[in-house]
Design a protein around this motif. Sequence first.
Motif, PDB file in Angstrom:
ATOM      1  N   UNK A   1      11.144  10.956  17.098  1.00  0.00           N
ATOM      2  CA  UNK A   1      11.531   9.546  16.987  1.00  0.00           C
ATOM      3  C   UNK A   1      13.042   9.362  17.049  1.00  0.00           C
ATOM      4  N   UNK A   2      13.783  10.452  17.132  1.00  0.00           N
ATOM      5  CA  UNK A   2      15.237  10.342  17.055  1.00  0.00           C
ATOM      6  C   UNK A   2      15.802   9.470  18.180  1.00  0.00           C
ATOM      7  N   UNK A   3      15.398   9.704  19.413  1.00  0.00           N
ATOM      8  CA  UNK A   3      15.998   8.967  20.533  1.00  0.00           C
ATOM      9  C   UNK A   3      15.774   7.459  20.409  1.00  0.00           C
ATOM     10  N   UNK A   4      14.693   7.054  19.767  1.00  0.00           N
ATOM     11  CA  UNK A   4      14.487   5.625  19.522  1.00  0.00           C
ATOM     12  C   UNK A   4      15.394   5.109  18.412  1.00  0.00           C
ATOM     13  N   UNK A   5      15.886   5.998  17.564  1.00  0.00           N
ATOM     14  CA  UNK A   5      16.701   5.574  16.416  1.00  0.00           C
ATOM     15  C   UNK A   5      18.152   5.300  16.784  1.00  0.00           C
ATOM     16  N   UNK A   6      18.567   5.671  17.996  1.00  0.00           N
ATOM     17  CA  UNK A   6      19.984   5.499  18.345  1.00  0.00           C
ATOM     18  C   UNK A   6      20.226   4.245  19.185  1.00  0.00           C
ATOM     19  N   UNK A   7      19.317   3.272  19.057  1.00  0.00           N
ATOM     20  CA  UNK A   7      19.525   2.008  19.747  1.00  0.00           C
ATOM     21  C   UNK A   7      20.867   1.359  19.408  1.00  0.00           C
ATOM     22  N   UNK A   8      21.365   1.452  18.159  1.00  0.00           N
ATOM     23  CA  UNK A   8      22.687   0.870  17.880  1.00  0.00           C
ATOM     24  C   UNK A   8      23.788   1.435  18.769  1.00  0.00           C
ATOM     25  N   UNK A   9      23.726   2.687  19.127  1.00  0.00           N
ATOM     26  CA  UNK A   9      24.744   3.276  19.992  1.00  0.00           C
ATOM     27  C   UNK A   9      24.576   2.779  21.430  1.00  0.00           C
ATOM     28  N   UNK A  10      23.344   2.600  21.879  1.00  0.00           N
ATOM     29  CA  UNK A  10      23.122   2.015  23.206  1.00  0.00           C
ATOM     30  C   UNK A  10      23.689   0.598  23.267  1.00  0.00           C
ATOM     31  N   UNK A  11      23.516  -0.157  22.190  1.00  0.00           N
ATOM     32  CA  UNK A  11      24.048  -1.517  22.155  1.00  0.00           C
ATOM     33  C   UNK A  11      25.567  -1.534  22.196  1.00  0.00           C
ATOM     34  N   UNK A  12      26.196  -0.551  21.554  1.00  0.00           N
ATOM     35  CA  UNK A  12      27.668  -0.491  21.595  1.00  0.00           C
ATOM     36  C   UNK A  12      28.177  -0.171  22.988  1.00  0.00           C
ATOM     37  N   UNK A  13      27.407   0.562  23.771  1.00  0.00           N
ATOM     38  CA  UNK A  13      27.815   0.814  25.154  1.00  0.00           C
ATOM     39  C   UNK A  13      27.964  -0.488  25.919  1.00  0.00           C
ATOM     40  N   UNK A  14      27.109  -1.447  25.631  1.00  0.00           N
ATOM     41  CA  UNK A  14      27.172  -2.731  26.331  1.00  0.00           C
ATOM     42  C   UNK A  14      28.445  -3.494  25.996  1.00  0.00           C
ATOM     43  N   UNK A  15      29.064  -3.191  24.852  1.00  0.00           N
ATOM     44  CA  UNK A  15      30.338  -3.808  24.465  1.00  0.00           C
ATOM     45  C   UNK A  15      31.529  -3.002  24.936  1.00  0.00           C
ATOM     46  N   UNK A  16      31.270  -1.942  25.702  1.00  0.00           N
ATOM     47  CA  UNK A  16      32.319  -1.123  26.324  1.00  0.00           C
ATOM     48  C   UNK A  16      33.238  -0.456  25.314  1.00  0.00           C
TER      49      UNK A  16
END
Length: 814
Positions: free
Chosen positions: A685-700
């Motif tokens: 389940x780890x890869x699903x738990x790092x959604x906050x980091x994916x969202x920060x990528x969108x903020x560059x």
Amino acid sequence: MRSFSFALLLALACSVLPCRAANPPDPPHRLWHAAWVSHPTAPLREPLVLHFRRLLALDSAPASYIVRVSADNRFVLYVNGRRVGDGPARGDLTHWHYERFDLAPYLHSGRNLITATVWNWGIFAPIAQMSDRTAFLLESEATGDAGISTPKDWQVEIDPGHLALDRSSVDQKSYMAAGPGEQIDAARDDWSWNTPSDPSTDWVAVGTPMRDSIRGGFSTAHSADTTADNPWGLLQDTLPANTYTPTSAGETVRITGADSGESAWNHFPASPITIPAHAHIHLLLDRQTLTTAYPILSVSGGKGASLWLTYSEALYDNHKHKGDRNALSYTDAQGVSQPRQAHGLKDEFLPDGGVNRVFEPLWWRTWRYLDLDIQTAGQPLTLNSLKAAFTAYPFEERATFQSPDADLAKIWQVSWRTARLDAHETYMDTPYYEQLQYIGDTRIQALISYTVAGDDRLARQALDAFNDSRIPEGITRSRYPSSLPQNIPTFSLLWIGMLHDWWMYRPDPTPVRESLMGTRAVLDWFAHYEQPDGLLHELPWWSFIDWVPSGTIPTYSANRESCVTTLQYLGALHNAADLEAALGDPVLAARYRTRAAHVRAGIYGKCWVPSRGMLADNPDKTVFSQQANIMGVLYDVIPRAQQKAVLRKLLRIEPGTTPDGVLSASYYFRFYLSRALDHAGMADDYLDSIQPWRQMLALHFSTWPEQPEPTRSDSHAWSAHPIYDLLTLVAGIQPASPAFNTVRIAPHLGSLPSLNATFPHPQGMIQVDYHRQGQGLEATVTLPGTLRGTFVFAGKSWPLHPGANRIHATSAVQ
């Protein structure tokens, strides 16, 4: 301030790193035949910049010329105008570092000029900088006429044109502990100080410390006193030199105050530009990514002008809010587009009309955006160039992680950049605001160093520093070195965890053995606060566990007990028991385990809430948090059968939120969430738990921030742990026994169809390559040297031997 070209500055004989001598380490408590020196009349505890010089005549160029150099606060050493290196690495007065350099590559037959800039910012100094007074020390192994040890024939002058700016040089209200901005007034500066022909009449013979260092003061008379008569306990710096390599200062992305016809200014700093007289302009430069570097600005003319350089992690709107880190503008309440502005630390340069005047601050800066605020007087000002020299600990990125998920590649890259910028001669929480080595941050940073770089030298420095920081009561300081003492008792528990990490990952147990007296003192101190029920009473000072939306935790019951603080104590008891059993006192290890069992029972009995299926933060059972339940899983307070159910609840909670009254964990504490997932068999389940980091990528973001918006710091290494998680959870490479003598490889690919990774082990590189085959996995694992281990997948295991191992793993679920 430098009076020579950037190209020459970077033409170092030892390539990208200064010429630290590669000789064997010095013996401890060596006898010195040099003396500390300084200016004989200057106020040595006030902000001060000094230049030192000495001539050296040689019949021929030597094959080797070793010197040992230190200063309070700092020095930069030159030979014949060329930068040799800087230092000393930060420490305390009892553990004051010196550097070893080989000057031979810089020396030639005939006359040679040895110089140094030494500075002390006094009350404006960084909090991480400890100090007694401004002083300089150089010892050469060469003696007699070929020697240059202080004080013989050394001269010194005050640099009146280089000053520390006060707090007003920072146009933010955020806590700034990293030191002052700097001002160089070119009209007051000695621009020839680093040349043999300097005409200045301000040079005087150096003074040496008086025997009674408590009385202070310096005498111009040389004596036979050694460095033992002074307050600095000298210790060799064994770390490699920080980098000093060219990097981009940025490209111009906005000009304000210029005529429309000045479009050529957009090409600065790639090409020079001239600002006319009586003009006021702003140039905004963008690097695209954050850096830690020395800005080096060359100008000509412009007498009476002023240049302010503002270093900014991001751009801000009129409410000092950040947004998309790439955005140069925002839309105000009236719907009108407005420019975002740079805010933060500032330096000032006052040209004197001279040619090729070079501004470079004595300490490096942190920026993505750099604003140049330029106001000219009656003379045009030419900006010749703006370059930068990147500086950080010289980590090598040895590990790799490749998968079809493009976001994971970006998360890896941003995490590594964050770790690099937060590591210099110590680890640092943030390179912008504080530059302090905190235990909570450093534990994560050290693990990244072991697993990505395979380098434990900076971590060894940190472990020793925290051990040196212990106060008479027994606990460590929360951060060290630090001239402003701060105590966070719970961080002393994490220091024990750091030692346990070292014991598992690194082959040399010496740092752990040397610290066992300290771990015992820490746990003895905590034992005074352990109540009969096993819980800890409220601790003195600041018992920080984590940031939460409402502030910080822990919280306390009416009788001042805390479940969450006790959970961290429980983890330290487990770690200390392992260390004592392996390297110390087995009897004490048994006592720790008995204490741990009592504490665990107390937490479950007083903090578990069956109706919520969760642990409360305190026995009043009114406050709940991710943090308490993460540790409850990790230390098996929550029964194994219930751990997955608890974690599934926690995984629904995003950082910065409080759903159902449960306080969320920060980016920092999600490191422990990852450990809990692994512990409970939920690492898939780890890869699903790092959604906050994916969202920060969108903020560059180019580095990871301290906490969810609104964040103070845009670069905090405690948020960089996904790079560690990708290697240890997703690729699944972890030590199976102390000293990494064996390996356990248990991949958790989530939805990834494939990945390959490399991992630096003390014996060489571990290589893994995975490809899904339906519910199964085709794996190739290559182990270095004599390393053996176990491969685990879907509840099955296979032995691993040195060399290549090919495994066809099938899942139990078909």
